[in-house]
Design an enzyme around this catalytic site. Structure first.
Site, PDB file in Angstrom:
ATOM      1  N   ASP A 359       0.831  -1.203   0.000  1.00 32.85           N
ATOM      2  CA  ASP A 359       0.000   0.000   0.000  1.00 32.85           C
ATOM      3  C   ASP A 359       0.871   1.261   0.000  1.00 32.85           C
ATOM      4  O   ASP A 359       0.524   2.274  -0.612  1.00 32.85           O
ATOM      5  CB  ASP A 359      -0.873   0.055   1.271  1.00 32.85           C
ATOM      6  CG  ASP A 359      -1.706  -1.187   1.508  1.00 32.85           C
ATOM      7  OD1 ASP A 359      -1.305  -2.262   1.054  1.00 32.85           O
ATOM      8  OD2 ASP A 359      -2.743  -1.071   2.190  1.00 32.85           O
ATOM      9  N   GLU A 489      -7.499 -10.637  -4.121  1.00 34.91           N
ATOM     10  CA  GLU A 489      -7.251 -11.786  -3.236  1.00 34.91           C
ATOM     11  C   GLU A 489      -8.424 -12.761  -3.229  1.00 34.91           C
ATOM     12  O   GLU A 489      -8.403 -13.753  -2.505  1.00 34.91           O
ATOM     13  CB  GLU A 489      -6.941 -11.291  -1.812  1.00 34.91           C
ATOM     14  CG  GLU A 489      -5.609 -10.557  -1.751  1.00 34.91           C
ATOM     15  CD  GLU A 489      -5.306  -9.933  -0.397  1.00 34.91           C
ATOM     16  OE1 GLU A 489      -6.245  -9.797   0.417  1.00 34.91           O
ATOM     17  OE2 GLU A 489      -4.146  -9.559  -0.165  1.00 34.91           O
ATOM     18  N   GLN A 602     -10.717  -6.107  -5.611  1.00 31.67           N
ATOM     19  CA  GLN A 602     -10.159  -4.754  -5.802  1.00 31.67           C
ATOM     20  C   GLN A 602      -9.517  -4.707  -7.183  1.00 31.67           C
ATOM     21  O   GLN A 602      -9.297  -5.741  -7.799  1.00 31.67           O
ATOM     22  CB  GLN A 602      -9.129  -4.472  -4.723  1.00 31.67           C
ATOM     23  CG  GLN A 602      -7.875  -5.328  -4.811  1.00 31.67           C
ATOM     24  CD  GLN A 602      -7.110  -5.388  -3.502  1.00 31.67           C
ATOM     25  OE1 GLN A 602      -7.397  -6.247  -2.678  1.00 31.67           O
ATOM     26  NE2 GLN A 602      -6.160  -4.513  -3.311  1.00 31.67           N
TER      27      GLN A 602
HETATM   28  C1  BGC Z   1      -5.867  -5.906   0.373  1.00 35.80           C
HETATM   29  C2  BGC Z   1      -4.388  -5.773   0.093  1.00 35.80           C
HETATM   30  C3  BGC Z   1      -3.826  -4.737   1.042  1.00 35.80           C
HETATM   31  C4  BGC Z   1      -4.156  -5.074   2.488  1.00 35.80           C
HETATM   32  C5  BGC Z   1      -3.743  -3.970   3.434  1.00 35.80           C
HETATM   33  C6  BGC Z   1      -6.076  -6.270   1.822  1.00 35.80           C
HETATM   34  O1  BGC Z   1      -7.443  -6.376   2.113  1.00 35.80           O
HETATM   35  O2  BGC Z   1      -6.423  -6.903  -0.449  1.00 35.80           O
HETATM   36  O3  BGC Z   1      -4.179  -5.362  -1.234  1.00 35.80           O
HETATM   37  O4  BGC Z   1      -2.442  -4.666   0.878  1.00 35.80           O
HETATM   38  O5  BGC Z   1      -5.542  -5.244   2.627  1.00 35.80           O
HETATM   39  O6  BGC Z   1      -4.391  -2.774   3.120  1.00 35.80           O
END
Ligand code: BGC
Length: 767
Positions: A359, A489, A602
Site C-alpha cells: 500500500d 485476493e 479490488q
Molecule cells: C488488500 C491488500 C492490502 C491489504 C492492506 C487487503 O485487504 O487486499 O491489497 O495490501 O488489505 O491494506
C-alpha cells in the site's frame, strides 16, 4: 447500527449524541496520532461497555507466534504486531464515591469533536449517575506534533445539582494486551514502576524484541480556572500506577486536571536514559503549559494544511471526507524517520499488525510526494532500501538465488511476517510495487540520483526475482508465471495474472533501461553497484529475453487482458445481480464460493491499467473498465480510488464521483461494516489521488506536469496544492474554468488539456 451518525462539518468530525453501539466505531474515527505515537479515542474515565482499547508507539512491535496447523517450508516464524502500549490517558473519576462510567449512567447531553484544523479531540457531556448526581464534563486532548513524545489532556468536571467529593485518579496502565494476540500472551515486562515528585513512571520492555519504553505522567489542577495544589495518594500495583486526588466541590464549581504524559522509547534514546528523559519531557510540558502546547499544535497543523488541504465547495460531506483522509494520513506518518512506515490501520486499531504493505508504494507515495518536501517520500523508499538484505534472505529461503530479492507482503523490520501461503508465497506482485515506487518518485521529483545511489540495487534484486520466478512454457512458447495471487485476493494460485506478469516485464525493462542510462550519467556508481551485485552481461541478456517474451493473457472476444489464464472459465455475472443481503460477500459467503466466483475484491487488471496508463489507448481503458468494474465488489479499501481515477480518465464523471464518495467516506460511513476495528489509513492516500489524479487529471511524464481538470456536478469548486520540484502550484477548478496559481518564485511550465502554459513566479493562469 446507524451508519450515518457523523455530523457533516468542513473541519471537524462530530457526533452530538451518545450511542453505546457506536462507541467502538467512534474510537476508531476520532483517533489521534502525531507520526510517532497514536491512540484510539478511548474515554479517559472508566467505560465498561464494548470498547477496543488502543495506544500505539511507532516502530514498537512484537513477533507473535504464527498460528497454523499445517506448517509449510518457508512460512514466516511470526506475525508482527504493533503492540498495544501502556495506556496513559486513563483518569478514574468518582463522584461521592460512585464511579463515573458512561455505560451505566444516564447521558443527558453528549458532544464529541475531532478538530482536524487544529489537531485535538474533545468530548463534553452531561450525565446523571444512579445516586442522582448530575455532572458536566469537558475533556480535551492532543498528541503534540512539536514535541512528539508528549501528549496532554485537560479534563474538567462540574457538579450541577450537588456539593460533594470528587475523586480524580489519573493512572498509567501497563497491564494492557492486544485483543488479536495469539495464545493470550502478555508482551511486556515491567522493569520499574515508581513515582518521583508527583511524576509516575513505568519502565517496561517488550518481550523478544527488547524495545524499552518509559511511560510517565504528571498532573496539575485548577479550581474555577485558578491553579491549586492537591496532594495525591499513591496507589501502585505490579502493572499500574495511579495518583488519587480528592477535592470537595460545590455546585457549579469546576475542577480541572491537566494530565501531561510522555512515551520515551529506546529506538530514540539510550535505554538507561529513558526515565530521566521522560521526567525532563514532563518538566518541559508543564513549563510550556496546556494552552501554549495547544497553540503550537494549531500552528503546526496550519503548516501541514497550508500545502495539504483540499477545499471542496458545495458538498460538505465530500469536504469533510477529504480532510479526514488527509488528517489521518498526517497523524500516521510525517516522514522524518526512515525506520517508520504507514500501516494500513495506522494508529487506529490492531488489525494488519501495524506493519508495512505494498500500500505504501502503490498508494501513499504520490500523496506524500505532492504534499510534503521530497525527503519524506525518499524516507519511504529508504525504508525498503534498508530492508534489501532481508528481502534477499526472504527470497533465498524460498529457493531463489544469486541476490534475487522478494520484499515481504507484510513487514516490520524487513522480514516477512504474513502467514497465509496464498499471500506469503503467491502475492508476489508486491515486489513490483517497490520498484514502481522508485520510478514514481524519480519521475515526479526529478531526483534521479536516488537510483544510482540507492534504488538500482533494489531494482536489480527485484528484476532477478522476476527473472527466476518465470518459467518457459513450451506449450505457449513464452515465459509464464504460475501459482500467484494478484491484487484480487478473491482468487488464489492462479496462472499468469496479467497484472503480475506485466509488472514483472516492466520491472525488468525499467532496470535494464536504467542501467544503459547510467553508463553515461553515473558510470562510477554503476560500476560500484554492478560489482556489488555481480550482475553480468549474460544474466542481463537472459532477463531481457524473459521481459520480451512474457505471456500476457488476452481475450480477443472481449478485447481485454485477462485477469488470469482461466478467468473466462468462470460464470460471469455482474455484481448488480448479487442480492444486497449477501454483501459484502466476504461476510456472507464461504471462502470456497468466493474463490470460484468471478467477483473481484479490488482493482487487479485495472490496477495495471492505472499504473501503466500510457501503454493503453483511451478506448482500451474504457473496454477494460467496462469489463472489470461491473464484476468488482470493492471489498478492499484500496479499490474505489483506482476506479475513480480511471472513471474520470474516460470521462465518466458520475461514476468517478460515486467511487470518490465511496473511497473518501469509507470509514466515516462505514461502508464495509468494520470501522470499529480501525480506519483504512493507506487507502486514504487513494482518496487524495481520486481528486488530484482523478478529477484534476494530474500526471507527470517526461519532466512535465499535466492536468485535465473536470468537476462533478455536485460540487461548486475544488482546489488543491501540489508541491512539484520546489514549486507550489494551486489548482482551483470551478464549472467555468480552472485557475493555476504558481505560489513559488520560479516560473513553472505545465500542460493543461494538451496545451503548454508557462506560469510566471507568483503568477496565475486561468484556463
Ligand atoms: C488488500 C491488500 C492490502 C491489504 C492492506 C487487503 O485487504 O487486499 O491489497 O495490501 O488489505 O491494506
Amino acid at each position: 447500527m446507524n451508519q450515518n451518525f457523523i455530523l457533516p462539518n468542513p473541519w471537524s468530525i462530530i457526533v452530538d449524541h451518545f450511542n453505546k453501539a457506536e462507541v467502538p466505531a467512534t474510537e476508531s474515527l476520532f483517533s489521534l496520532g502525531n507520526g510517532a505515537m497514536g491512540q484510539r479515542a478511548n474515554f479517559e474515565e472508566k467505560y465498561s461497555g464494548e470498547s477496543l482499547q488502543g495506544s500505539y508507539i511507532g516502530g514498537i512491535y512484537y513477533p507473535d507466534k504464527t498460528r497454523v496447523g499445517w506448517w509449510k517450508n518457508g512460512y514466516p516464524e511470526y506475525f508482527a504486531k504493533v503492540l498495544n502500549a501502556p495506556n496513559w490517558i486513563g483518569i478514574g473519576i468518582k463522584i461521592n464515591n460512585q464511579i463515573l462510567d458512561l455505560n451505566t449512567c444516564k447521558i443527558d447531553a453528549y458532544y464529541q469533536e475531532l478538530n482536524m484544523k487544529e489537531g485535538w479531540l474533545m468530548r463534553t457531556f452531561m450525565a446523571t449517575l444512579s445516586n442522582g448526581s448530575q455532572i458536566q464534563v469537558e475533556a480535551k486532548r492532543f498528541l503534540s506534533l512539536k514535541f512528539n513524545e508528549i501528549g496532554a489532556i485537560k479534563y474538567s468536571l462540574s457538579p450541577l445539582n450537588f456539593d460533594g467529593i470528587i475523586e480524580m485518579a489519573p493512572y498509567i496502565d501497563a497491564g494492557i494486551v492486544n485483543k488479536d494476540a495469539n495464545y493470550d500472551e502478555y508482551f511486556w515486562e515491567i522493569l520499574d514502576i515508581k513515582s518521583e515528585n508527583n511524576i509516575a513512571l513505568i519502565l517496561s520492555k517488550t518481550l523478544k524484541t527488547n524495545f524499552h519504553v518509559c511511560t510517565a505522567m504528571a498532573n496539575e489542577f485548577t479550581l474555577n480556572g485558578q491553579a491549586i495544589t492537591l496532594k495525591p495518594k499513591l496507589a501502585s500495583k505490579t502493572k499500574k500506577i495511579k495518583f488519587i486526588y480528592k477535592q470537595k466541590l460545590e455546585k457549579n464549581q469546576t475542577l480541572s486536571i491537566i494530565k501531561y504524559a510522555t512515551y520515551v522509547q529506546s529506538m530514540n534514546h539510550q535505554s538507561d536514559a529513558l526515565c530521566q528523559t521522560a521526567i525532563s519531557n514532563l518538566d518541559k510540558a508543564r513549563k510550556i503549559g496546556f494552552e501554549a502546547l495547544l497553540a503550537y499544535q494549531k500552528q503546526d497543523w496550519a503548516a501541514i494544511w497550508e500545502t495539504a488541504d483540499i477545499k471542496i465547495e458545495g458538498d460538505v460531506k465530500a469536504q469533510q471526507a477529504i480532510r479526514f483522509n488527509i488528517f489521518q494520513l498526517n497523524q500516521t506518518y510525517l516522514g522524518e524517520d526512515a525506520r517508520l512506515n504507514i500501516g494500513p490501520k495506522g494508529f487506529t486499531g490492531e488489525k494488519y499488525g501495524g506493519s508495512t504493505y505494498w500500500d505504501t508504494e502503490a498508494y501513499c507515495i504520490p500523496f506524500y510526494m505532492a504534499t510534503k518536501d521530497k525527503h519524506v517520500a525518499k524516507n519511504l523508499l529508504l525504508y525498503r532500501y534498508n530492508h534489501l538484505e532481508k528481502a534477499i534472505e526472504n527470497a533465498t529461503k524460498l529457493g531463489f538465488s544469486n541476490g534475487a530479492a522478494l520484499y515481504p507482503m507484510v513487514t516490520m523490520n524487513g522480514e516477512e511476517c504474513h502467514n497465509e501461503w496464498e499471500i506469503t508465497f503467491e502475492e508476489i506482485h508486491r515486489n513490483g510495487a517497490i520498484v514502481y515506487g522508485i520510478y514514481n518518485y524519480v519521475n515526479y521529483t526529478g531526483d534521479f540520483e536516488y537510483i544510482p545511489k540507492f534504488g538500482l540495487e533494489v531494482m536489480i534484486g527485484v528484476a532477478r526475482f522476476w527473472h527466476q520466478r518465470t518459467n518457459f512454457s513450451k506449450e505457449k512458447n513464452q515465459y509464464v508465471i504460475l501459482g500467484v495471487t494478484g491484487p484480487n485476493e478473491y482468487e488464489n494460485n492462479v496462472n499468469n495474472n496479467f497484472y503480475t506478469n506485466y509488472l514483472a516485464k516492466w520491472c525488468i525493462n525499467f532496470t535494464l533501461e536504467t542501467i544503459e542510462n547510467l553508463k553515461s550519467s553515473y558510470p562510477s556508481d554503476l560500476d560500484r553497484v554492478l560489482s556489488k551485485t555481480q550482475l553480468n552481461q549474460e544474466e542481463l541478456a537472459q532477463m531481457l529475453e524473459v521481459a520480451q517474451n512474457i505471456y500476457l493473457p488476452y481475450s480477443k472476444d472481449y478485447e481485454v487482458f485477462l485477469q488470469q489464464d482461466a478467468f473466462l472459465d468462470k460464470e460471469i455475472v455482474p455484481t448488480e445481480f448479487l442480492p444486497k443481503s449477501q454483501r459484502p460477500i466476504n461476510q456472507y459467503w464461504s471462502w470456497d464460493r468466493i474463490l470460484r466466483s468471478c467477483y473481484i475484491k479490488q482493482a487487479d487488471v485495472l490496477q495495471g491499467v492505472y499504473l501503466f496508463e500510457n501503454a493503453f489507448s483511451k478506448d482500451q481503458i474504457r473496454k477494460h473498465f467496462d469489463f472489470y468494474e461491473p464484476l468488482t465488489v470493492h471489498e478492499s479499501s484500496l479499490s474505489p480510488c483506482i476506479h475513480a481515477i480511471l472513471a474520470a480518465k474516460i470521462n465518466r464523471i458520475d461514476k468517478a464521483y460515486e467511487m470518490y464518495l465511496r473511497t473518501s467516506r469509507l470509514d466515516l460511513d462505514d461502508y464495509n461494516h468494520e470501522v470499529a476495528e480501525g480506519c483504512h489509513i493507506t487507502s486514504m492516500a487513494g482518496t487524495w489521488m481520486a481528486i488530484v489524479q482523478g478529477f484534476g487529471g494530474m500526471r507527470t511524464h517526461n519532466n512535465a506536469l499535466s492536468f485535465n481538470p473536470q468537476i462533478p456536478k455536485q460540487w461548486e469548486s475544488y482546489a488543491f496544492n501540489i508541491n512539484y520540484r520546489g514549486c507550489v502550484l494551486r489548482v482551483h477548478k470551478t464549472h467555468s474554468g480552472c485557475v493555476f496559481t504558481n505560489k513559488s518564485t520560479q516560473a513553472l511550465k505545465i500542460i493543461v488539456d494538451g496545451s503548454i502554459l508557462v506560469i510566471e513566479p507568483k503568477g496565475l493562469v486561468k484556463v
